[in-house]
Design a protein around this motif. Structure first.
Motif, PDB file in Angstrom:
ATOM      1  N   GLY A 106      -5.508  11.978 -23.935  1.00 54.39           N
ATOM      2  CA  GLY A 106      -6.086  11.709 -25.237  1.00 54.39           C
ATOM      3  C   GLY A 106      -5.395  12.563 -26.283  1.00 54.39           C
ATOM      4  O   GLY A 106      -4.391  13.230 -25.998  1.00 54.39           O
ATOM      5  N   PRO A 107      -5.910  12.576 -27.527  1.00 51.11           N
ATOM      6  CA  PRO A 107      -5.256  13.331 -28.604  1.00 51.11           C
ATOM      7  C   PRO A 107      -5.455  14.845 -28.457  1.00 51.11           C
ATOM      8  O   PRO A 107      -6.250  15.469 -29.146  1.00 51.11           O
ATOM      9  N   ALA A 108      -4.706  15.436 -27.529  1.00 51.80           N
ATOM     10  CA  ALA A 108      -4.822  16.862 -27.229  1.00 51.80           C
ATOM     11  C   ALA A 108      -4.045  17.697 -28.234  1.00 51.80           C
ATOM     12  O   ALA A 108      -3.184  17.189 -28.957  1.00 51.80           O
ATOM     13  N   ARG A 139     -14.106  19.690 -28.026  1.00 48.69           N
ATOM     14  CA  ARG A 139     -13.160  20.788 -28.264  1.00 48.69           C
ATOM     15  C   ARG A 139     -12.094  20.945 -27.174  1.00 48.69           C
ATOM     16  O   ARG A 139     -11.387  21.936 -27.149  1.00 48.69           O
ATOM     17  N   SER A 140     -11.965  19.991 -26.310  1.00 43.52           N
ATOM     18  CA  SER A 140     -10.947  20.099 -25.255  1.00 43.52           C
ATOM     19  C   SER A 140      -9.545  20.145 -25.863  1.00 43.52           C
ATOM     20  O   SER A 140      -9.196  19.317 -26.705  1.00 43.52           O
ATOM     21  N   SER A 187      -6.176  13.819 -19.124  1.00 42.79           N
ATOM     22  CA  SER A 187      -6.251  15.105 -19.823  1.00 42.79           C
ATOM     23  C   SER A 187      -6.697  14.907 -21.261  1.00 42.79           C
ATOM     24  O   SER A 187      -6.572  13.815 -21.832  1.00 42.79           O
ATOM     25  N   GLY A 188      -7.171  16.010 -21.844  1.00 38.48           N
ATOM     26  CA  GLY A 188      -7.490  16.019 -23.265  1.00 38.48           C
ATOM     27  C   GLY A 188      -8.820  15.366 -23.590  1.00 38.48           C
ATOM     28  O   GLY A 188      -9.523  14.855 -22.713  1.00 38.48           O
ATOM     29  N   PRO A 189      -9.175  15.351 -24.867  1.00 34.50           N
ATOM     30  CA  PRO A 189     -10.402  14.687 -25.304  1.00 34.50           C
ATOM     31  C   PRO A 189     -10.151  13.201 -25.542  1.00 34.50           C
ATOM     32  O   PRO A 189      -9.016  12.728 -25.452  1.00 34.50           O
TER      33      PRO A 189
END
Length: 398
Positions: free
Chosen positions: A234-236, A209-210, A193-195
């Motif tokens: 990732g750093p969401a 921009r996720s 999940s996330g970028p």
């Protein structure tokens, strides 16, 4: 969620006992009722008042409490829960459990219970590795006791190695796995999940921009169906869900390594928006404006995690689900991506700015599989996740 589940929490002695205060709060946030039992050793590290205040109920401490023993309270207490959790489980407490001793309230409850028991050990590394402890562990496992942790790390005593109490998220995930009775009960599923952030220098990076909202919703939905979820993010901008194993990464290469470490799994959901490229010549110092002109950056392709897992051969998850964020020709691009990557399904959506989907609370997806393209109506991301999780459960049951 753990709505109306009754958990008997036995708090053993050890510096890690302070983490049980957060564990109580987090379990209650998910709807569980927590009945605390505090050992004499545990009282050296957390107070009965603090435990009682957080649990919202009296703390049980004494075996011979005449108020409750008139009705054989320790027997009732041991059998009224849906799950008994021992955290931290000391070497002494596990030895009592393995040998069937019952000389205090905690050990008596554990001997008298007919409920599943989950222990989270915490002790000095030498105690954990001692042959007596290893024998006790094997005995307890043979008796049907489940374990979560311990983790490796630096101890309060200054030594390093296995023996640290599992993190609260890990304990909650184990509680979910024990109590869930959904169609994915006992199934281990991976969700990314996330970028990702790819450094340019110590203060700048390449990103997207996720928000990570759809991936987090998928992890919750799979958890609620009984799955043991490994959530690599990732750093969401959204918080990781409760009750799953959370692995936080920053770069695509770190995410790839975390995926490898999580395997094998029965299914993988690759919702992360992984950067396609990284800067090879990233600077270890902040780049400055210069009269020599703009800095020259060299790029390299990042690992293609979805393609690698989809084409693993032996050890491949039974179901691999990819995501495709597109801005035009969504179905055509996503269909081609599924064939190129080799995954079973692709969940495609239109993330062009006019849709408001990237970073928003809703999604409109197309599920692409061997059967073709199935267009879903626009709905909340939680609803998309529930529908997709149920579809995955049905596919895995075949």
């Amino acid at each position: 969620m753990l709505a109306d589940k009754r958990i008997l929490l036995i708090i053993g002695g050890g510096i890690a006992a302070y983490k049980t205060l957060d564990l109580i709060r987090r379990l209650q946030d998910q709807g569980a009722h927590v009945t605390p039992v505090l050992t004499r050793a545990g009282e050296e590290f957390v107070t009965p008042l603090s435990v009682s205040a957080l649990a919202g109920s009296a703390v049980h401490r004494d075996l011979f409490d005449l108020t409750t023993e008139a009705e054989m309270g320790h027997i009732q207490l041991s059998r009224s829960a849906d799950l008994v959790v021992v955290a931290p489980a000391t070497a002494d407490l596990m030895a009592k459990m393995a040998q069937g001793l019952a000389n205090d309230l905690a050990s008596t409850l554990l001997l008298a219970t007919d409920t599943d028991v989950l222990v989270a050990p915490a002790m000095n590394v030498r105690m954990w590795e001692h042959s007596a402890t290893r024998r006790n562990i094997e005995t307890l496992k043979a008796d049907g006791v489940s374990f979560v942790g311990p983790n490796a790390g630096r101890m309060a005593c200054g030594e390093f190695g296995p023996g640290r109490l599992a993190e609260v998220d890990e304990i909650i995930a184990a509680v979910h796995a024990k109590l869930s009775d959904g169609p994915l009960q006992g199934q281990r599923i991976l969700v990314t999940s996330g970028p990702t952030h790819e450094p340019i220098d110590p203060v700048r990076y390449i990103a997207n921009r996720s928000s990570g909202a759809q991936g987090a919703a998928m992890a919750r939905a799979l958890r609620d169906l009984g799955a043991e979820v490994v959530f690599i993010t990732g750093p969401a901008t959204v918080r990781p869900p409760e009750g799953v194993q959370v692995v936080e990464v920053e770069t695509a290469r770190q995410m790839s390594e975390a995926v490898d470490a999580a395997l094998p799994v029965v299914a993988g959901v690759f919702a992360a928006a992984v950067s396609d490229w990284r800067v090879v010549n990233a600077s270890d110092r902040k780049l400055k404006k210069s009269k020599d002109g703009l800095p020259v950056m060299e790029f390299a392709e990042n690992p293609d995690i979805l393609k690698r897992v989809s084409r693993m051969g032996e050890g491949r998850p039974s179901l691999v689900v990819g995501f495709a964020a597109e801005t035009n020709d969504v179905i055509d691009h996503a269909t081609a991506k599924r064939l190129r990557k080799g995954c079973d399904w692709i969940v495609a959506n239109d993330v062009s700015p006019a849709t408001g989907i990237m970073g928003g609370s809703e999604n409109a997806v197309v599920l692409i599989s061997d059967a073709g393209a199935e267009v879903w109506p626009r709905m909340g991301k939680e609803d998309v996740a529930r529908q997709l999780a149920e579809r995955m459960a049905a596919a895995l049951a075949q």
